[in-house]
Design a protein around this motif. Structure first.
Motif, PDB file in Angstrom:
ATOM      1  N   CYS A  73       0.840  -1.196   0.000  1.00 39.31           N
ATOM      2  CA  CYS A  73       0.000   0.000   0.000  1.00 39.31           C
ATOM      3  C   CYS A  73       0.881   1.255   0.000  1.00 39.31           C
ATOM      4  O   CYS A  73       1.889   1.306   0.713  1.00 39.31           O
ATOM      5  N   ASP A  85      -5.859   4.308  -6.407  1.00 38.80           N
ATOM      6  CA  ASP A  85      -6.245   5.549  -5.725  1.00 38.80           C
ATOM      7  C   ASP A  85      -6.107   6.681  -6.736  1.00 38.80           C
ATOM      8  O   ASP A  85      -5.086   6.800  -7.416  1.00 38.80           O
ATOM      9  N   HIS A  86      -7.152   7.496  -6.871  1.00 36.77           N
ATOM     10  CA  HIS A  86      -7.117   8.594  -7.832  1.00 36.77           C
ATOM     11  C   HIS A  86      -7.823   9.811  -7.268  1.00 36.77           C
ATOM     12  O   HIS A  86      -8.654   9.713  -6.367  1.00 36.77           O
ATOM     13  N   ARG A  94      -2.957   8.367  -8.192  1.00 42.67           N
ATOM     14  CA  ARG A  94      -1.950   8.685  -7.189  1.00 42.67           C
ATOM     15  C   ARG A  94      -1.122   7.481  -6.773  1.00 42.67           C
ATOM     16  O   ARG A  94       0.005   7.630  -6.353  1.00 42.67           O
ATOM     17  N   LEU A  97      -3.531   1.423  -3.230  1.00 43.41           N
ATOM     18  CA  LEU A  97      -3.778   1.338  -1.794  1.00 43.41           C
ATOM     19  C   LEU A  97      -4.343  -0.019  -1.394  1.00 43.41           C
ATOM     20  O   LEU A  97      -4.892  -0.739  -2.231  1.00 43.41           O
ATOM     21  N   GLN A 102      -8.102   2.511   1.116  1.00 41.00           N
ATOM     22  CA  GLN A 102      -8.922   2.969  -0.016  1.00 41.00           C
ATOM     23  C   GLN A 102     -10.300   3.384   0.489  1.00 41.00           C
ATOM     24  O   GLN A 102     -10.838   4.391   0.081  1.00 41.00           O
ATOM     25  N   ALA A 105      -9.643   6.588   2.815  1.00 41.09           N
ATOM     26  CA  ALA A 105      -9.024   7.766   2.211  1.00 41.09           C
ATOM     27  C   ALA A 105     -10.010   8.630   1.447  1.00 41.09           C
ATOM     28  O   ALA A 105      -9.920   9.851   1.489  1.00 41.09           O
ATOM     29  N   GLY A 106     -10.943   8.045   0.737  1.00 41.00           N
ATOM     30  CA  GLY A 106     -11.854   8.795  -0.115  1.00 41.00           C
ATOM     31  C   GLY A 106     -12.547   9.955   0.564  1.00 41.00           C
ATOM     32  O   GLY A 106     -12.426  11.102   0.132  1.00 41.00           O
ATOM     33  N   ARG A 109     -10.016  12.779   1.604  1.00 41.98           N
ATOM     34  CA  ARG A 109      -9.411  13.515   0.500  1.00 41.98           C
ATOM     35  C   ARG A 109     -10.396  14.429  -0.190  1.00 41.98           C
ATOM     36  O   ARG A 109     -10.007  15.369  -0.843  1.00 41.98           O
TER      37      ARG A 109
END
Length: 124
Positions: A73, A85-86, A94, A97, A102, A105-106, A109
């Protein structure tokens, strides 16, 4: 597998406005099979089709990215990475993950003013 036609009222055949009779050539189950076969034939695999469609990268790009991260990760560096991950705003990929990050993080972010998932993870 041949083309099958059924009455549209049965619900097993889809509609197609461009066809003369308004019906698709295949029943829904056959259409799903044909679509899956076409994705495999044209893109190598369904996974390759999906990551190219969603993120603009190939399966090989994904594997290279994961290899650069040592197979782990991008954030925790402890668990094997498996998910792209984008950035939802720019679409830029990016890294790769693990499942836990994942999912976590969404939401972080996407919030304005946060430093991203890396900072949230370091607080654990």
């Amino acid at each position: 597998m041949g083309k099958r036609r059924r009455s549209p009222s049965s619900g097993s055949i889809g509609g197609n406005r461009s066809a003369k009779d308004g019906l698709t050539s295949y029943c829904k189950q056959c259409h799903a099979i044909v679509a899956r076969e076409n994705k495999a034939k044209n893109h190598g695999s369904e996974r390759n089709y999906l990551i190219r469609y969603r993120y603009g990268i190939t399966e090989d790009d994904f594997e290279r990215m994961l290899a650069r991260q040592g197979g782990l990760c991008a954030i925790c560096r402890a668990v094997p990475g498996a998910f792209v991950d984008h950035c939802h705003r720019t679409g830029r990929v990016r890294g790769v993950l693990c499942f836990q990050l994942q999912q976590r993080a969404g939401p972080f972010r996407r919030q304005r003013g946060t430093a991203g998932a890396g900072r949230v993870v370091s607080r654990r």
